[in-house]
Design a protein around this motif. Structure first.
Motif, short mmCIF file in Angstrom:
data_model
loop_
_atom_site.label_atom_id
_atom_site.label_comp_id
_atom_site.label_asym_id
_atom_site.label_seq_id
_atom_site.Cartn_x
_atom_site.Cartn_y
_atom_site.Cartn_z
N GLU A 37 -0.07 -10.42 -18.51
CA GLU A 37 0.55 -10.38 -19.96
C GLU A 37 0.27 -11.79 -20.63
O GLU A 37 0.07 -11.92 -21.83
CB GLU A 37 2.25 -10.42 -19.59
CG GLU A 37 2.65 -9.09 -19.35
CD GLU A 37 2.65 -8.03 -20.40
OE1 GLU A 37 2.49 -8.25 -21.72
OE2 GLU A 37 3.06 -6.68 -20.23
N THR A 38 0.25 -12.97 -19.91
CA THR A 38 -0.09 -14.12 -20.63
C THR A 38 -1.65 -14.07 -21.14
O THR A 38 -1.93 -14.41 -22.21
CB THR A 38 -0.34 -15.20 -19.68
OG1 THR A 38 1.25 -15.53 -18.98
CG2 THR A 38 -0.67 -16.67 -20.39
N GLU A 39 -2.41 -13.42 -20.39
CA GLU A 39 -3.84 -13.16 -20.68
C GLU A 39 -3.83 -12.41 -21.91
O GLU A 39 -4.74 -12.61 -23.01
CB GLU A 39 -4.81 -12.72 -19.61
CG GLU A 39 -6.34 -12.47 -19.77
CD GLU A 39 -7.11 -12.29 -18.56
OE1 GLU A 39 -8.19 -12.31 -18.91
OE2 GLU A 39 -6.51 -12.41 -17.59
N GLU A 40 -2.93 -11.22 -21.98
CA GLU A 40 -3.13 -10.27 -23.14
C GLU A 40 -2.50 -10.86 -24.16
O GLU A 40 -3.06 -10.58 -25.56
CB GLU A 40 -2.27 -9.07 -22.75
CG GLU A 40 -3.09 -8.10 -21.58
CD GLU A 40 -2.15 -7.08 -21.19
OE1 GLU A 40 -0.93 -6.78 -21.82
OE2 GLU A 40 -2.47 -6.29 -20.16
N GLU A 41 -1.54 -11.69 -24.11
CA GLU A 41 -0.87 -12.21 -25.33
C GLU A 41 -1.41 -13.56 -26.05
O GLU A 41 -1.53 -13.56 -27.12
CB GLU A 41 0.72 -12.60 -24.90
CG GLU A 41 1.42 -11.23 -24.83
CD GLU A 41 2.94 -11.77 -24.53
OE1 GLU A 41 3.36 -12.89 -24.80
OE2 GLU A 41 3.73 -10.76 -23.77
N LEU A 42 -1.86 -14.24 -25.07
CA LEU A 42 -2.46 -15.72 -25.58
C LEU A 42 -3.89 -15.92 -25.47
O LEU A 42 -4.49 -16.79 -25.85
CB LEU A 42 -1.65 -16.80 -24.61
CG LEU A 42 -0.03 -16.87 -25.23
CD1 LEU A 42 0.55 -17.63 -24.37
CD2 LEU A 42 -0.03 -17.07 -26.66
#
Length: 196
Positions: free
Chosen positions: A82-87
């Motif tokens: 999720e961190t990779e997808e969001e940021l």
């Protein structure tokens, strides 16, 4: 700042995270990354604000994360994905320090928070479908007692405390603030007053 991150990692390793025990409640699994970074010798924490069009927690500050997908082998996989997808922060560029206690939400999620160190270069690629604003805050600033307050709320007949942190005009509250309060408690334990 490596000393702070090292001390926090050691402290987290000594504290097994508490899993939720809420008989009768069915909660969906989710995970977040609590992103810390160093810039010019000062440790910071990052929050994202969710877009107003989202169904859950719209327009609220949060940590990058979300619901655990079937293909996520662990909750940590969820937080990093999720961190990779969001940021746009690659998983390989996150130093995971450890886990905090699970936190429930009124929207029937159980959140497993992970504390991690991300690059401090500010080179984010936010996904506009999931992130409307990025807030970077010096960690020490959040330890100022006047920034924190609690309010009584009632949900399904049960009264509980809701945490609020107000930084400038930004208000972090709810589950994210509960996670933040736990992190700040640990930071206060491992690092003496007067740090940068």
């Amino acid at each position: 700042m490596d000393a702070l991150f090292d001390a926090l990692e050691t402290r987290l390793a000594s504290l097994p995270p508490q899993a939720l025990n809420l008989p009768g409640r069915v909660l969906r699994e989710s995970a977040v990354l609590v992103p810390l970074f160093e810039r010019e010798g000062v440790p910071h924490i990052l929050f994202t604000r969710r877009p107003a069009h989202l169904r859950n927690h719209a327009d609220q500050f949060s940590f990058p994360g979300g619901r655990r997908d079937p293909e996520d082998a662990t909750a940590l996989h969820t937080a990093l994905r999720e961190t990779e997808e969001e940021l746009g922060i690659a998983r390989a560029h996150v130093r995971v320090l450890g886990m905090l206690d699970e936190v429930p939400t009124t929207t029937s999620f159980r959140i497993q928070p992970f504390v991690g160190v991300i690059p401090g270069d500010g080179q984010y690629r936010p996904n506009p479908e999931e992130v409307s604003f990025i807030l970077e805050v010096p960690l020490r600033g959040l330890l100022e007692p006047t920034l924190h307050r609690t309010e009584k709320r009632t949900y399904q007949g049960v009264e509980y405390d809701v945490d609020f942190y107000t930084y400038n005009s930004h208000v972090v509250w709810g589950a994210t603030a509960r996670i933040l309060r736990r992190l700040l408690t640990l930071v206060s334990e491992v690092y003496p007053p007067g740090w940068g």
